[in-house]
Scaffold this active site. Sequence first.
Site, short mmCIF file in Angstrom:
data_model
loop_
_atom_site.label_atom_id
_atom_site.label_comp_id
_atom_site.label_asym_id
_atom_site.label_seq_id
_atom_site.Cartn_x
_atom_site.Cartn_y
_atom_site.Cartn_z
N TYR A 284 -2.42 -1.09 10.68
CA TYR A 284 -2.25 -1.16 8.94
C TYR A 284 -0.95 -0.85 8.43
O TYR A 284 -0.29 -1.39 7.71
CB TYR A 284 -3.43 -0.41 8.43
N SER B 33 0.99 -1.12 0.09
CA SER B 33 0.02 0.21 0.10
C SER B 33 1.05 1.26 0.20
O SER B 33 2.01 1.17 0.44
CB SER B 33 -0.77 0.03 1.25
P1 NAD Z 1 -11.39 -6.22 -0.06
O1 NAD Z 1 -11.78 -6.22 1.29
O2 NAD Z 1 -12.18 -6.54 -1.47
O3 NAD Z 1 -10.14 -7.59 -0.26
C1 NAD Z 1 -9.62 -8.01 0.77
C2 NAD Z 1 -9.92 -9.52 0.70
O4 NAD Z 1 -9.02 -10.36 1.66
C3 NAD Z 1 -11.46 -10.17 0.95
O5 NAD Z 1 -11.68 -11.03 -0.01
C4 NAD Z 1 -11.19 -10.50 2.25
O6 NAD Z 1 -12.21 -11.57 2.53
C5 NAD Z 1 -9.76 -11.30 2.25
N1 NAD Z 1 -9.24 -11.78 3.47
C6 NAD Z 1 -9.30 -11.07 4.70
N2 NAD Z 1 -8.74 -11.61 5.55
C7 NAD Z 1 -8.20 -12.91 5.22
C8 NAD Z 1 -7.89 -13.76 5.91
N3 NAD Z 1 -7.48 -13.93 6.97
N4 NAD Z 1 -7.73 -15.01 4.96
C9 NAD Z 1 -7.99 -14.90 3.72
N5 NAD Z 1 -8.51 -13.98 3.00
C10 NAD Z 1 -8.66 -12.84 3.97
O7 NAD Z 1 -10.28 -5.22 -0.32
P2 NAD Z 1 -9.24 -4.88 -1.32
O8 NAD Z 1 -9.06 -3.33 -1.47
O9 NAD Z 1 -9.33 -5.64 -2.85
O10 NAD Z 1 -7.88 -5.29 -0.92
C11 NAD Z 1 -6.97 -6.04 -1.35
C12 NAD Z 1 -5.56 -5.88 -0.89
O11 NAD Z 1 -5.26 -4.46 -1.46
C13 NAD Z 1 -5.11 -5.62 0.72
O12 NAD Z 1 -4.12 -6.20 1.22
C14 NAD Z 1 -5.39 -4.34 0.97
O13 NAD Z 1 -4.67 -3.93 2.06
C15 NAD Z 1 -4.60 -3.62 -0.55
N6 NAD Z 1 -4.98 -2.29 -0.85
C16 NAD Z 1 -5.96 -1.84 -1.32
C17 NAD Z 1 -6.08 -0.55 -1.40
C18 NAD Z 1 -7.61 -0.02 -1.89
O14 NAD Z 1 -7.63 1.21 -2.08
N7 NAD Z 1 -8.64 -0.79 -2.07
C19 NAD Z 1 -5.05 0.29 -1.37
C20 NAD Z 1 -3.72 -0.24 -0.84
C21 NAD Z 1 -3.89 -1.40 -0.78
#
Ligand code: NAD
Length: 271
Positions: free
Chosen positions: A169, A156
Site C-alpha cells: 500500500y 494517502s
Molecule cells: P472504501 O473501501 O470505502 O473505498 C474504496 C472503493 O474502491 C470501494 O468502493 C471499492 O469497491 C473500490 N474498489 C476497490 N478496488 C477496485 C477496483 N479494482 N476497481 C474499481 N473500484 C475498486 O475505502 P475509502 O477509505 O473510501 O478509500 C478511498 C480511497 O482513499 C482509497 O484510495 C484509499 O487508499 C484512500 N485513503 C483512505 C484513507 C482512510 O482513512 N479511509 C486514508 C488515506 C487514503
Amino acid sequence: MAKTNDGVLKGQRALVTGSSSGIGREVVKEMAKAGASVVVNYRRGGDKANEVVQEIKDAGGEAIALQADVSKEDEVQDMFKKMIEVYGSIDILVNNAGLQRDAAFHEMTLEQWNSVISVDLGGQFLCSREAVREFLRRGMVPELSSAMGKIICMSSVHDGIPWAGHANYAASKGGVSMMMKTLAQELAPNRIRANAISPGAIKTDINKSVWGTPEGMKGLLTLIPYGRIGEVSDIAKAAVWLASDESDYVTGATLYVDGGMMLYPSFRTGG
Ligand code: NAD
C-alpha cells in the site's frame, strides 16, 4: 443539503472511481451538488452504486453508474467510452478506488503485492491515461473551465510515512505521488492540472477495524494532533476545490487533509 459548493462545477462531467462507498461516495455526491454530471464507478455490487445515483437524482443532480475494475485495461476503456457516449466528454477524473491487502513484509505473497499495486497505482495510471487522451482529443472548453482537464489522485499520508505491515500500500501511494507530479509537469503546457489529496485517518470501511473499537480509536488519536478522526466530507470539500477554477493555479500539488498527522506528533513531547 448545504449549498456551499453550488454551481462551481456547473456543466462539467466528472468520473469518480470506487464511488459506491466511503470517500468516493461523498466526493461524487459533493461534485454533483456543485453542478457536475457524474459517473459513479464501482467494481462489484451495482445496488450500492445505484443507491448513490438515486440519492444524487433525488437532490436534483445528474448521475449514472458504470461498472469497471480499474486494474483492467479493457474495462477502463469501455467505461470511458460509455461515459463519453452519455455525457459527451470528461472534465474531471478522481482516481479514488483503492484497497489494502496487509501482511508482514516477509509473509507478503506476490499476489497480495500485485493486487494492491495493480489497483491503487495501475488503476490510477489506466484511468488518468484515458482521461488525458480525451482531454487532448476534445481540447479546451473555455465556457466550462480555465483548464483543459483536471485529475485528482487519492493518495494517502503513506505516500510519505512508511507503514509497517503495508509495504504494498505504501509503495503504491508513493508511486501515485510521483506519477501525479510527472503527469502534472508533462501536461501543464496543455492546461491539464493534476493534483493529489493525501487523507490521514478518515472514518470509512477501509479502516473500521482500527476506529471501530475504543482502544483502536484511542491509539489512532495519539497520531492526530487535531484530536479527531477525519470525516468523508473533509475530503469531498477539498476535492471539489481542486476540481474547480478556484484552484486554477494549483498543479502538481499534494493536499494533506490529515488533522496534522504528517507533523510527527510524537515530537511534541519527545525528540
Ligand atoms: P472504501 O473501501 O470505502 O473505498 C474504496 C472503493 O474502491 C470501494 O468502493 C471499492 O469497491 C473500490 N474498489 C476497490 N478496488 C477496485 C477496483 N479494482 N476497481 C474499481 N473500484 C475498486 O475505502 P475509502 O477509505 O473510501 O478509500 C478511498 C480511497 O482513499 C482509497 O484510495 C484509499 O487508499 C484512500 N485513503 C483512505 C484513507 C482512510 O482513512 N479511509 C486514508 C488515506 C487514503
